[in-house]
Design a protein around this motif. Structure first.
Motif, PDB file in Angstrom:
ATOM      1  N   ARG A 167      -2.284   5.667   1.079  1.00 49.85           N
ATOM      2  CA  ARG A 167      -2.149   4.217   0.907  1.00 49.85           C
ATOM      3  C   ARG A 167      -2.692   3.838  -0.466  1.00 49.85           C
ATOM      4  N   GLU A 172       0.783  -1.240   0.000  1.00 48.21           N
ATOM      5  CA  GLU A 172       0.000   0.000   0.000  1.00 48.21           C
ATOM      6  C   GLU A 172       0.811   1.285   0.000  1.00 48.21           C
ATOM      7  N   GLU A 230      -4.570   1.736  -2.107  1.00 41.41           N
ATOM      8  CA  GLU A 230      -5.587   0.702  -1.965  1.00 41.41           C
ATOM      9  C   GLU A 230      -6.562   0.829  -3.119  1.00 41.41           C
ATOM     10  N   ARG A 250     -12.820   4.162   1.565  1.00 40.99           N
ATOM     11  CA  ARG A 250     -11.424   3.719   1.407  1.00 40.99           C
ATOM     12  C   ARG A 250     -10.808   4.516   0.253  1.00 40.99           C
TER      13      ARG A 250
END
Ligand code: ATP
Ligand code: MG
Length: 419
Positions: A114, A66, A116, A122
């Motif tokens: 990150r 990540e 992701e 997210r």
């Protein structure tokens, strides 16, 4: 027209319609941190890659896949955009000898990065508020952190967040538990997914943290860490629970809770909600007594937590609408002399702590009044040639049916303040 350049995927613009929620959140958080005696620290968003590899751990989701890592073209150094704040905060505390002055209650807020898969809740750039207490060994500080969170949920008007709690024990306990996990998961190696197979011999604890639905049955049957915990950690954990009960903060013991980062020991916790779908964890933390020494400081116990701001804002918005902060005055003016006078009047009103939007654009009086109505301001201040010549202001209430008044600046201020 040239081709449009768009934002990087997973990195969001926060537009004015959203930003007022962020401001309300920041204001509440600032007062809340102050109430517990935490002091702000601000760290850079870029750090040497080694800092995260050494603290978060090599066999973790963050470090394995990540991190935004790149080589600095100037000197060949490997740098990483911070994926979390604890490592940077501890690095800064060591670098500036903060612990020399005794234990430190620190806090920070800012973007984390990150790589992701972007989805609701997210993102690739997201924000955390982090709290770290460095140099504190007792269970009272672990409990303080948890009680603090409970208070913040009340301050933010969000309910429906439940506390899950576990203890990871000391490193010897973790080593014993590790052996039991290797033998348990090793028996059914064929049932493990690719990630878990890889982790079986590098970091089997992380298998418990897997989100893969196909793995859940196997995980449910795994040995429980609580059975390997050392006596001192058990006593510490009892201490935390006693304080939480006394404070009236309910919790659930979750023996599978291991957290995704390697630096934790003893107490770990997560605050989870059912209101956000799959991304239900809004805050997570625990004790990390080994980290200060691990990144080059003199050994010191510590614990902390971080919360995901985007997820909390989502919950706040479910709970109740909050009106954006309105300005006090929209300043309408017409003609060259009026424009010049109005510019000074706007500054004069701001000197008196009033929020003023000055019309800039020189459109008709009618269209300026329309903008005044749409601005949310409580008053329009109108300046035409007459007002400019007399050095006076016309104050017109925009809500209710109050009379408009022509007066000097000082009276206008009193009127607008409602005195
Ligand atoms: P998750 O299990 O959701 O991936 P995590 O264990 O990786 O979370 P932490 O490192 O504990 O998360 O970070 C603390 C909090 O920051 C999380 O509980 C979550 O609220 C928030 N957070 C973590 N990663 C993201 C992300 N990519 N986007 C938005 N918020 C995030
Ligand atoms: Mg994660």
């Amino acid at each position: 027209m040239s081709e449009r350049i768009q934002a990087v995927r997973g990195m969001n613009d926060i537009l004015p319609e959203q930003a007022h929620w962020w401001e309300r959140f920041d204001d509440t958080v600032r007062d809340w941190l102050h109430a517990y005696g935490y002091r702000t620290i601000r760290m850079p968003v870029l750090e040497r890659t080694d800092l995260f590899v050494r603290s978060i751990g090599e066999v973790t989701d963050i470090v394995e896949k990540e991190m935004y890592t790149f080589v600095d073209q100037m000197n060949g150094e490997s740098l990483t955009l911070r994926p979390e704040g604890t490592a940077s905060c501890v690095r800064a505390a060591i670098e500036h000898n903060l612990l020399y002055n005794g234990p430190q209650r620190l806090c920070y807020t800012g973007p984390m990065f990150r790589h992701e898969r972007p989805q609701k809740g997210r993102y690739r750039q997201f924000h955390q508020v982090g709290v770290e207490a460095l140099g504190y060994a007792g269970p009272d500080i672990d409990a303080e952190h948890i009680v603090m969170c409970a208070r913040l949920w009340r301050d933010l008007d969000i309910g429906d967040v439940a506390l899950e709690l576990n203890t990871l024990g000391d490193s010897a306990a973790r080593a014993r538990f590790r052996e039991r996990l290797v033998s348990y998961f090793g028996r059914d190696e064929a049932l493990l997914d690719a990630d878990s197979k890889r982790r079986l011999h590098t970091n089997p604890l992380r298998i418990l943290d897997s989100k893969n639905p196909q793995m859940q049955e196997l995980i449910a049957g795994a040995p429980r860490m609580i059975d390997d915990i050392d006596d001192a950690s058990c006593a510490h954990f009892e201490g935390v629970q006693t304080l939480l009960k006394a404070a009236g903060v309910p919790f659930t013991l979750n023996t599978r809770l291991v957290r995704g980062l390697d630096y934790y020991n003893r107490t770990v916790f997560e605050w989870v909600t059912a209101g956000l779908g799959a991304q239900g964890t809004v805050c997570a933390g625990g004790r990390y007594d080994g980290l200060v020494e691990q990144i080059g400081g003199k050994a010191a116990p510590a614990c902390g937590f971080a919360m995901g701001v985007e997820r909390l804002l989502e919950l706040m918005q479910h709970a109740q609408p909050v009106a954006p902060r309105a300005i006090d005055v929209y300043l309408v003016h017409q003609g060259a002399a009026a424009a010049q006078f109005a510019f000074g009047v706007a500054e004069g009103l701001r000197d008196q702590q009033l929020a003023v939007a000055l019309d800039c654009g020189g459109t008709s009086f009618k269209s300026q009044m329309k903008k005044a109505d749409g601005s949310g301001a409580r008053f329009a201040v109108i300046i035409g040639d007459d007002e400019a010549a007399a050095q006076k202001l016309t104050v017109k209430p925009l809500r209710g049916n109050g009379e408009q008044t022509r007066c000097a600046l000082a009276q206008a201020v009193a009127l607008i303040r409602g005195k």
